[in-house]
Scaffold this motif. Structure first.
Motif, PDB file in Angstrom:
ATOM      1  N   LEU A 186       0.831  -1.193   0.000  1.00 12.46           N
ATOM      2  CA  LEU A 186       0.000   0.000   0.000  1.00 12.46           C
ATOM      3  C   LEU A 186       0.868   1.247   0.000  1.00 12.46           C
ATOM      4  N   GLN A 187       0.420   2.266  -0.696  1.00 11.90           N
ATOM      5  CA  GLN A 187       1.138   3.534  -0.731  1.00 11.90           C
ATOM      6  C   GLN A 187       0.149   4.671  -0.610  1.00 11.90           C
TER       7      GLN A 187
ATOM      8  N   ASN B 184      -7.789   0.296  -8.322  1.00 12.95           N
ATOM      9  CA  ASN B 184      -7.184  -0.352  -7.154  1.00 12.95           C
ATOM     10  C   ASN B 184      -6.740   0.675  -6.115  1.00 12.95           C
ATOM     11  N   THR B 185      -7.606   1.655  -5.899  1.00 18.17           N
ATOM     12  CA  THR B 185      -7.263   2.791  -5.033  1.00 18.17           C
ATOM     13  C   THR B 185      -8.424   3.116  -4.107  1.00 18.17           C
ATOM     14  N   VAL B 186      -8.090   3.485  -2.888  1.00 19.52           N
ATOM     15  CA  VAL B 186      -9.066   3.984  -1.922  1.00 19.52           C
ATOM     16  C   VAL B 186      -8.736   5.437  -1.641  1.00 19.52           C
ATOM     17  N   TYR B 187      -9.774   6.267  -1.561  1.00 20.17           N
ATOM     18  CA  TYR B 187      -9.593   7.695  -1.348  1.00 20.17           C
ATOM     19  C   TYR B 187     -10.165   8.110   0.013  1.00 20.17           C
TER      20      TYR B 187
ATOM     21  N   LEU C 120      -6.722  12.307   0.042  1.00 23.65           N
ATOM     22  CA  LEU C 120      -5.656  11.318   0.160  1.00 23.65           C
ATOM     23  C   LEU C 120      -5.987  10.111  -0.701  1.00 23.65           C
ATOM     24  N   SER C 121      -4.939   9.477  -1.222  1.00 21.48           N
ATOM     25  CA  SER C 121      -5.094   8.265  -2.022  1.00 21.48           C
ATOM     26  C   SER C 121      -4.305   7.133  -1.400  1.00 21.48           C
ATOM     27  N   CYS C 122      -4.837   5.936  -1.494  1.00 22.37           N
ATOM     28  CA  CYS C 122      -4.153   4.729  -1.037  1.00 22.37           C
ATOM     29  C   CYS C 122      -4.161   3.755  -2.205  1.00 22.37           C
ATOM     30  N   ALA C 123      -3.018   3.574  -2.832  1.00 21.29           N
ATOM     31  CA  ALA C 123      -2.906   2.707  -3.998  1.00 21.29           C
ATOM     32  C   ALA C 123      -2.326   1.359  -3.597  1.00 21.29           C
TER      33      ALA C 123
END
Length: 122
Positions: A3-4, A76-79, A19-22
Protein backbone atom coordinates in the motif's frame (compact mmCIF):
# COMPACT_ATOMS: atom_id res chain seq x y z
CA UNK A 1 -0.47 -6.51 -0.84
CA UNK A 2 1.63 -3.32 -0.78
CA UNK A 3 0.00 0.00 0.00
CA UNK A 4 1.14 3.53 -0.73
CA UNK A 5 -0.55 6.61 0.68
CA UNK A 6 -0.23 10.00 -0.97
CA UNK A 7 -1.90 13.38 -1.18
CA UNK A 8 -0.89 14.98 2.08
CA UNK A 9 0.26 18.56 2.39
CA UNK A 10 -0.19 21.90 4.07
CA UNK A 11 -3.66 23.44 4.09
CA UNK A 12 -5.39 26.23 5.98
CA UNK A 13 -8.23 25.70 8.43
CA UNK A 14 -11.42 25.02 6.50
CA UNK A 15 -9.57 23.71 3.47
CA UNK A 16 -9.73 20.31 1.77
CA UNK A 17 -7.38 17.53 0.76
CA UNK A 18 -7.87 14.17 -0.91
CA UNK A 19 -5.66 11.32 0.16
CA UNK A 20 -5.09 8.26 -2.02
CA UNK A 21 -4.15 4.73 -1.04
CA UNK A 22 -2.91 2.71 -4.00
CA UNK A 23 -2.43 -1.05 -3.87
CA UNK A 24 0.11 -3.14 -5.73
CA UNK A 25 1.02 -6.78 -5.70
CA UNK A 26 -2.57 -7.79 -5.18
CA UNK A 27 -5.92 -6.13 -5.67
CA UNK A 28 -7.98 -4.66 -2.92
CA UNK A 29 -10.50 -7.43 -3.40
CA UNK A 30 -11.28 -9.33 -0.19
CA UNK A 31 -9.78 -6.60 2.00
CA UNK A 32 -11.34 -4.00 4.23
CA UNK A 33 -9.33 -0.77 3.90
CA UNK A 34 -8.86 1.64 6.76
CA UNK A 35 -7.31 5.05 7.26
CA UNK A 36 -5.53 5.82 10.50
CA UNK A 37 -3.66 8.86 11.75
CA UNK A 38 -1.06 9.61 14.35
CA UNK A 39 -0.29 13.07 15.65
CA UNK A 40 3.01 13.86 17.41
CA UNK A 41 2.98 12.51 20.95
CA UNK A 42 -0.36 10.74 20.48
CA UNK A 43 -1.43 7.19 19.79
CA UNK A 44 -2.52 6.00 16.37
CA UNK A 45 -6.26 6.44 15.95
CA UNK A 46 -8.88 5.13 13.58
CA UNK A 47 -10.22 7.63 11.04
CA UNK A 48 -12.37 5.77 8.49
CA UNK A 49 -12.80 2.42 6.78
CA UNK A 50 -14.57 0.87 3.82
CA UNK A 51 -15.46 -2.80 3.82
CA UNK A 52 -15.40 -5.52 1.22
CA UNK A 53 -17.52 -6.60 -0.63
CA UNK A 54 -20.42 -4.34 0.25
CA UNK A 55 -18.49 -1.06 0.63
CA UNK A 56 -19.97 -0.22 4.00
CA UNK A 57 -18.27 2.87 5.43
CA UNK A 58 -17.29 3.64 9.01
CA UNK A 59 -16.01 6.89 10.52
CA UNK A 60 -14.67 8.09 13.81
CA UNK A 61 -16.97 10.65 15.47
CA UNK A 62 -14.30 13.32 15.10
CA UNK A 63 -14.40 13.20 11.30
CA UNK A 64 -17.92 12.05 10.50
CA UNK A 65 -19.66 14.54 8.24
CA UNK A 66 -16.36 16.06 7.11
CA UNK A 67 -14.44 13.10 5.66
CA UNK A 68 -15.58 10.65 3.00
CA UNK A 69 -13.94 7.33 2.18
CA UNK A 70 -14.45 5.65 -1.18
CA UNK A 71 -12.84 3.00 -3.34
CA UNK A 72 -12.22 2.75 -7.09
CA UNK A 73 -11.97 -0.92 -7.95
CA UNK A 74 -10.70 -0.29 -11.48
CA UNK A 75 -7.86 1.87 -10.20
CA UNK A 76 -7.18 -0.35 -7.15
CA UNK A 77 -7.26 2.79 -5.03
CA UNK A 78 -9.07 3.98 -1.92
CA UNK A 79 -9.59 7.70 -1.35
CA UNK A 80 -10.14 9.81 1.73
CA UNK A 81 -11.74 13.16 0.90
CA UNK A 82 -11.17 15.52 3.80
CA UNK A 83 -13.20 18.73 3.99
CA UNK A 84 -13.52 21.46 6.62
CA UNK A 85 -10.10 20.60 7.97
CA UNK A 86 -9.13 21.71 11.44
CA UNK A 87 -5.73 22.06 13.16
CA UNK A 88 -6.63 18.97 15.21
CA UNK A 89 -6.60 16.96 11.97
CA UNK A 90 -2.85 17.52 11.67
CA UNK A 91 -1.20 14.09 11.66
CA UNK A 92 0.57 11.43 9.66
CA UNK A 93 -2.12 9.50 7.78
CA UNK A 94 -1.66 5.81 6.86
CA UNK A 95 -3.83 3.32 5.05
CA UNK A 96 -4.03 -0.34 5.97
CA UNK A 97 -5.67 -3.55 4.74
CA UNK A 98 -7.54 -6.14 6.75
CA UNK A 99 -9.14 -9.44 5.80
CA UNK A 100 -11.72 -11.45 7.66
CA UNK A 101 -14.21 -9.83 10.00
CA UNK A 102 -14.16 -6.03 9.93
CA UNK A 103 -12.66 -4.19 12.88
CA UNK A 104 -11.52 -0.60 13.48
CA UNK A 105 -8.69 -1.76 15.75
CA UNK A 106 -5.25 -1.12 14.23
CA UNK A 107 -4.05 -4.48 15.60
CA UNK A 108 -6.42 -6.29 13.22
CA UNK A 109 -4.84 -4.78 10.10
CA UNK A 110 -2.03 -6.91 8.66
CA UNK A 111 -0.80 -4.67 5.83
CA UNK A 112 0.28 -1.07 6.23
CA UNK A 113 1.53 1.58 3.88
CA UNK A 114 3.84 4.48 4.63
CA UNK A 115 2.13 7.59 5.84
CA UNK A 116 1.45 10.92 4.24
CA UNK A 117 1.67 14.05 6.36
CA UNK A 118 -1.29 16.41 6.67
CA UNK A 119 -0.71 19.78 8.29
CA UNK A 120 -3.59 22.15 8.93
CA UNK A 121 -2.59 25.69 9.82
CA UNK A 122 -4.76 27.94 11.97
Amino acid sequence: VQLQASGGGLVQTGGSLRLSCAASGRTFGDYHIGWFRQAPGKEREFVAAITWPFHFTHYSPSVKGRFTISRDIAKNTVYLQMNSLKPDDTADYCCAAQDGTYSSSPSKYAYWGQGTLVTVSS
